[in-house]
Write an enzyme that holds these catalytic residues in place. Structure first.
Site, PDB file in Angstrom:
ATOM      1  N   SER A   1       0.804  -1.228   0.000  1.00  6.10           N
ATOM      2  CA  SER A   1       0.000   0.000   0.000  1.00  6.10           C
ATOM      3  C   SER A   1       0.832   1.271   0.000  1.00  6.10           C
ATOM      4  O   SER A   1       0.281   2.359  -0.168  1.00  6.10           O
ATOM      5  CB  SER A   1      -0.923   0.002   1.225  1.00  6.10           C
ATOM      6  OG  SER A   1      -0.149  -0.066   2.419  1.00  6.10           O
ATOM      7  N   CYS A   2       2.150   1.188   0.190  1.00  8.80           N
ATOM      8  CA  CYS A   2       2.957   2.404   0.353  1.00  8.80           C
ATOM      9  C   CYS A   2       3.939   2.659  -0.786  1.00  8.80           C
ATOM     10  O   CYS A   2       3.931   3.735  -1.381  1.00  8.80           O
ATOM     11  CB  CYS A   2       3.713   2.360   1.678  1.00  8.80           C
ATOM     12  SG  CYS A   2       2.656   2.590   3.123  1.00  8.80           S
ATOM     13  N   LEU A   3       4.811   1.697  -1.076  1.00  7.91           N
ATOM     14  CA  LEU A   3       5.893   1.973  -2.018  1.00  7.91           C
ATOM     15  C   LEU A   3       5.394   2.388  -3.409  1.00  7.91           C
ATOM     16  O   LEU A   3       5.842   3.411  -3.932  1.00  7.91           O
ATOM     17  CB  LEU A   3       6.835   0.771  -2.112  1.00  7.91           C
ATOM     18  CG  LEU A   3       7.631   0.428  -0.839  1.00  7.91           C
ATOM     19  CD1 LEU A   3       8.686  -0.637  -1.140  1.00  7.91           C
ATOM     20  CD2 LEU A   3       8.287   1.653  -0.244  1.00  7.91           C
TER      21      LEU A   3
ATOM     22  N   LYS B   1       2.506   3.642  -4.324  1.00  7.98           N
ATOM     23  CA  LYS B   1       1.759   4.910  -4.201  1.00  7.98           C
ATOM     24  C   LYS B   1       2.692   6.087  -3.959  1.00  7.98           C
ATOM     25  O   LYS B   1       2.593   7.134  -4.613  1.00  7.98           O
ATOM     26  CB  LYS B   1       0.753   4.777  -3.060  1.00  7.98           C
ATOM     27  CG  LYS B   1       0.145   6.060  -2.537  1.00  7.98           C
ATOM     28  CD  LYS B   1      -0.767   5.773  -1.368  1.00  7.98           C
ATOM     29  CE  LYS B   1      -1.246   7.020  -0.668  1.00  7.98           C
ATOM     30  NZ  LYS B   1      -0.167   7.763  -0.003  1.00  7.98           N
ATOM     31  N   ASP B   2       3.612   5.928  -3.021  1.00 10.61           N
ATOM     32  CA  ASP B   2       4.483   7.042  -2.660  1.00 10.61           C
ATOM     33  C   ASP B   2       5.500   7.344  -3.751  1.00 10.61           C
ATOM     34  O   ASP B   2       5.855   8.504  -3.981  1.00 10.61           O
ATOM     35  CB  ASP B   2       5.197   6.748  -1.337  1.00 10.61           C
ATOM     36  CG  ASP B   2       4.248   6.767  -0.152  1.00 10.61           C
ATOM     37  OD1 ASP B   2       3.083   7.153  -0.342  1.00 10.61           O
ATOM     38  OD2 ASP B   2       4.666   6.389   0.958  1.00 10.61           O
TER      39      ASP B   2
END
Length: 286
Positions: free
Chosen positions: A222-224, A226-227
């Site tokens: 969910s993070c890498l 997207k960020d």
């Protein structure tokens, strides 16, 4: 125990309706979704609505309060969007901080209770002091910075991890072209570099970063993704083309295809073949 202490202090209050449930606490921590839009930029609509609701509730309170943004937002967002929205709703003095979270899926509570660092980006000293007081009892270095620097730290941290993963997979792509070379053996030897795994008290220390220097099918979660997309969009909006991050993205997108090609090379064709995928979750215990 740290979490119990925070909850017992009354500084944290979970409410279904901010207007009715706001209890006049010294700090209001905001952590809402900031999803990625088609162009890679960040959708701030949920954060916008939350800040407007909080601002209206703060205006009805008498004491000084600090709004703490934990949602991941690109640099300058807190001061360029959140601050004007609050000023439009709150007539009395208030504080503002950016406090990025570094929680991993499957170990979020553990990471919250035992962080490796606490980053506090503050509009002014008073704002930062209030937020730092909430973290009393946490045994971690507190890094104080400007709000924009704190926003940037989160993206740079995840960009580094994504780069390490894509570097490992790029090396795998090359190693696979050389007969007799196993990328796992190559990376195992790389890990023994003292700059990556130093010795302490006669024993080799294996830092967590080594888990990102391992070839695999690429990063997800969910993070890498997207960020990395948001940080690239931010850079392009400033007139800069982030060539390295673009390459990290491309390598990650191509790696699953490469794994399928390897399977086809081994089996001749995948038609009518039954494929077992071991370890489908990108991380244990997720």
């Amino acid at each position: 125990e740290a979490l119990k202490k925070c909850l017992a202090s009354g500084m944290f209050k979970a409410t279904g309706d901010m207007q009715e449930g706001f209890d006049g606490s010294e700090a209001v921590i905001v952590c809402v979704q900031t999803p990625t839009m088609e162009d890679g930029s960040t959708d701030l609509s949920v954060l916008n609505g939350a800040i407007l609701q909080i601002g209206s509730a703060m205006e009805a309170q008498g004491q000084y309060q600090v709004v703490v943004v934990k949602s991941t937002v690109t640099p300058t967002t807190t001061e360029s969007m959140v601050l004007p929205l609050l000023k439009g709703r709150v007539s009395k003095p208030f504080g503002l901080c950016m406090n990025p979270e570094f929680l991993r899926e499957a170990s979020a509570l553990e990471d919250f209770l035992h962080p490796d660092r606490i980053v506090i980006g503050a509009l002014d000293d008073r704002s930062g002091d209030v937020l730092e007081r909430l973290y009393q009892g946490f045994h971690a270095p507190i890094f104080r910075a400007s709000i924009t620097t704190a926003e940037t730290i989160k993206y740079v941290s995840n960009a580094l991890l994504a780069t390490a993963i894509s570097f490992s997979n790029e090396m795998a792509n090359i190693c696979e072209l050389v007969p007799g070379v196993d990328v796992q053996e190559v990376m195992e030897a790389i890990h023994l570099d003292h700059r990556l795994s130093p010795e302490h008290a006669g024993e080799r220390v294996r830092p967590g970063i080594l888990s990102y220097l391992v070839a695999g099918c690429g990063y997800g979660g969910s993070c890498l993704p997207k960020d990395l997309a948001a940080f690239q969009a931010f850079a392009r909006g400033k007139g800069y083309r982030p060539l390295l991050l673009e390459a990290v993205d491309r390598i990650n997108a191509q790696r699953p295809i490469r794994l399928v090609e390897m399977a086809e090379h081994a089996l001749g064709t995948l038609n009518n073949k039954r494929i077992a995928v071991l370890g489908l979750a990108f991380k244990p215990h997720t």
